[in-house]
Write a protein that holds these residues in place. Structure first.
Motif, PDB file in Angstrom:
ATOM      1  N   THR B  46      85.610 104.929  11.657  1.00 26.95           N
ATOM      2  CA  THR B  46      84.711 105.475  12.676  1.00 26.95           C
ATOM      3  C   THR B  46      83.707 106.434  12.044  1.00 26.95           C
ATOM      4  OG1 THR B  46      86.409 105.222  14.356  1.00 26.95           O
ATOM      5  CG2 THR B  46      84.632 106.764  14.837  1.00 26.95           C
ATOM      6  N   GLN B  86      84.498 103.467  19.868  1.00 31.73           N
ATOM      7  CA  GLN B  86      85.935 103.236  19.977  1.00 31.73           C
ATOM      8  C   GLN B  86      86.476 103.767  21.306  1.00 31.73           C
ATOM      9  OE1 GLN B  86      87.954 104.889  16.608  1.00 31.73           O
ATOM     10  NE2 GLN B  86      89.964 104.271  17.291  1.00 31.73           N
ATOM     11  N   ASP B 160      83.354  99.199  17.215  1.00 29.15           N
ATOM     12  CA  ASP B 160      84.443 100.010  16.681  1.00 29.15           C
ATOM     13  C   ASP B 160      85.711  99.705  17.467  1.00 29.15           C
ATOM     14  OD1 ASP B 160      85.844 101.791  15.192  1.00 29.15           O
ATOM     15  OD2 ASP B 160      84.630 103.546  15.692  1.00 29.15           O
ATOM     16  N   GLU B 161      86.564  98.929  16.857  1.00 30.79           N
ATOM     17  CA  GLU B 161      87.818  98.490  17.480  1.00 30.79           C
ATOM     18  C   GLU B 161      87.603  97.884  18.853  1.00 30.79           C
ATOM     19  OE1 GLU B 161      91.115 101.077  16.862  1.00 30.79           O
ATOM     20  OE2 GLU B 161      90.273 101.712  14.963  1.00 30.79           O
TER      21      GLU B 161
HETATM   22 MG   LIG Z   1      88.218 104.940  14.503  1.00 34.85          MG
END
Ligand SMILES: [Mg+2]
Ligand SMILES: Nc1ncnc2c1ncn2[C@@H]1O[C@H](COP(=O)(O)OP(=O)(O)OP(=O)(O)O)[C@@H](O)[C@H]1O
Lengths: 253, 309
Positions: B46, B86, B160-161
């Motif tokens: 991140t 995220q 992000d994820e």
């Molecule tokens: Mg992260």
């Protein structure tokens, strides 16, 4: 210039106000009415005129500013604090917007709302007292300047604040006392020394007197000093905002 | 000649009063590529993405996106970037359509565009366009975030994820979406903990651990280069110990002696299998089944991270 971006923020903020429009407008109307019942009719009838101005009319500018100060600070600070709090600030930080563009969006919206509320109070006041504004254009301009300056101040406050209580503490501990002690409801000429001189160090006294001058052409202090203090305050807040964005203080890690 | 759309050069980050989240990272991504950044919690994924997108200030190094330095020429660089964070951070009281339009405008484009409708339809959000975000499910909110990131037609998308906290059906949808975006020519960088996800979606895989980009490789090359294969012989009679004659292949006994396992290097010229099988036959060790399988990225990853630990 990212005009679409500024417009996006402005609209977003106005939509936020729109969701609470009735409470936003009812509150100042009710407060103003109460002030007029208490100060205008009950106490005001016992008060002598200040210069040629009846007491009920005399307090109108101070009353407007009292609300405009707190509305501007509250709305602008909440506008930038909420994204920090919810995490949506990521979008703002990653957007192709300069510091100035971001500020125009947030501060413009907060100032617009304050201005509307100020004018609503002005209209409400007409129900209770006779009001003739000596310099209507200057009055509007002054109102805008004050609303923008305090919105800028609120914006800084919102960036600085780490919690909701911090958002409330500055208006409560600094702005409201300075407003009441700055002659919102009385003329500085009625104050005994040394309080009169002490009051001259209160910047809010200049804001109130400058604004009152646009109504009645009277002021306890030099009108130019009033304009200088108001513009200086606005410039100071603007510089603070630019510095904050340049360094990313409390916005970026 | 592939054209790099993202260049990360010597980027590091030490948070104030915090850890060194990134040691010097260099990365180049070409237009149209899908790169997966794989790494455990706290690896710095991140942080790296946030630096590229302008949310975190790097301690050193520079980043170029679509030919624009992200600091000096931030407006042009950021217009090319879409970011799906995220965390599920949304404006709860806004409608889906309003929030996506907001994003498009924020990035300098007119809010009146058919493109918004297309994005919402692609993400199955069109029916929900007037719903308040607070009334949506978590998976729907994630789609909204993706729609917001795509709203200004970015050239490079950071996810992000994207599949954290998402059910299997939505995860498959997400994979399909990534493939579709790639067909449209987008460049995508995604982070994940799940190796199957990197295997499924990426052209190249970067492995991050403790702030270091350990390697970035073509997914297939990585599998071939580091991939071990393993052969299991299911024995008719269990063995107590590995017979001395087989010692040079150092096989192991699994499943209480019922399985003889031999791990070999898949890319080696000589895998040693024919010799091993001949030796097994010579010793009259009977087996009823033989199975070989490729090690997954997961094994590779555990290997890599283990080595450096
Ligand atoms: Mg992260
Ligand atoms: N704002 C911050 N201030 C201080 N330290 C931070 C900050 N953000 C992240 N860190 C630290 O930096 C390191 C890397 O964090 P990062 O969020 O980049 O990891 P990640 O790979 O994304 O992990 P995850 O898979 O859990 O999302 C961690 O040790 C984290 O605690």
């Amino acid at each position: 210039m990212n005009l679409h971006g500024i417009w996006a923020i402005y609209r977003f903020e106005m939509a936020r106000f729109g969701r609470t429009i009735w409470t936003s407008l009812a509150t100042p109307v009710i407060t103003t009415t109460l002030y007029f019942i208490v100060f205008g009719s009950a106490i005001g009838s016992q008060m002598k005129n200040i210069g040629d101005v009846p007491y009920g009319a005399f307090i109108v500018p101070g009353l407007m500013l009292l609300t405009i100060f707190s509305e501007s600070v509250f709305n602008a600070s909440l506008g930038i604090y909420m994204p920090k709090f919810t995490g949506t600030i990521y979008e703002l930080l990653s957007a192709p917007l300069s510091a100035v563009e971001t500020v125009i969006g947030y501060v413009g919206a907060a100032a617009t709302k304050s201005l509307v509320i100020g004018l609503v109070i002005f209209a409400t006041a007409h129900l209770f007292v006779d009001l003739h504004v000596a310099h209507p254009l200057l009055m509007l301009f002054y109102l805008l300047l004050v609303a923008a300056s305090f919105s800028l101040f609120g914006f800084c406050l919102g960036i600085w604040a780490n919690g909701f209580e911090q958002l409330q503490i500055i208006p409560l501990l600094v702005i409201t006392p300075l407003t009441f002690l700055g002659g919102a409801f009385y003329s500085l000429t009625v104050l005994p020394e040394p309080w009169r001189t002490v009051t001259l160090f209160n910047p809010v006294a200049y804001l109130i007197n400058g604004f009152r001058w646009t109504f009645f052409g009277i002021s306890d202090v030099d009108v130019l000093a009033c304009v200088a203090v108001t513009a200086g305050f606005g410039a100071f807040c603007l510089a603070a905002v630019v510095a904050i964005f340049r360094t990313g203080w409390r916005l970026k890690s | 000649m592939p054209e790099p759309i993202l260049t990360v050069a010597g980027v590091s980050k030490t948070y104030k009063n915090g850890p060194t989240a990134l040691k010097t990272v260099d990365l180049e991504v070409n237009r149209g590529e899908i790169v997966a950044l794989l790494g455990p919690n706290g690896a710095g994924k991140t942080t790296l993405i946030s630096i590229i997108c302008g949310i975190v200030t790097p301690s050193s190094g520079s980043v170029t996106v679509a030919g624009h330095d992200v600091v000096r020429d931030y407006k042009a660089a950021r217009r090319a970037i879409g970011l799906v964070p995220q965390e599920l951070a949304t404006d709860q009281f806004e409608s889906v359509l309003a929030t996506v339009t907001f994003s498009r405008r924020l990035f300098g484009r007119s809010g009146h565009s058919d493109y918004i409708e297309q994005v919402l339809r692609d993400l199955s959000l069109w029916e929900k366009r007037d719903a308040k975000i607070k009334d949506l499910s978590g998976g729907m909110k994630r789609r909204v975030l993706i729609a917001k990131a795509l709203a200004h037609e970015p050239e490079i998308l950071f996810l992000d994820e994207p599949t954290a906290g998402v059910d299997v059906a939505l995860r498959r949808d997400m994979w399909k979406l990534v493939h579709r975006l790639r067909e449209q020519g987008a460049t995508i960088i995604l982070t994940t903990h799940y190796i199957e996800e990197a295997e499924e979606m990426a052209d190249r895989v970067g492995v991050i651990s403790r702030g270091e980009l350990l390697l970035v490789e073509e997914k297939d090359a990585l599998m071939a280069k580091l991939g071990k294969r393993q052969m299991d012989l299911t024995l008719v009679e269990p063995l107590d110990a590995v017979p001395a004659a087989l010692a040079r292949w150092s096989p192991t006994l699994e499943d209480e002696g019922h399985t003889l396992r031999y791990v070999f290097d898949a890319k080696a010229e000589n895998t040693g299998i024919p010799e091993l099988l001949a030796a097994v036959a010579e010793r009259h060790i009977a087996f009823k089944d033989l199975e070989t399988r490729k090690s997954s990225l997961e094994d590779i990853f555990v290997d890599l991270v283990g080595q450096r630990a």
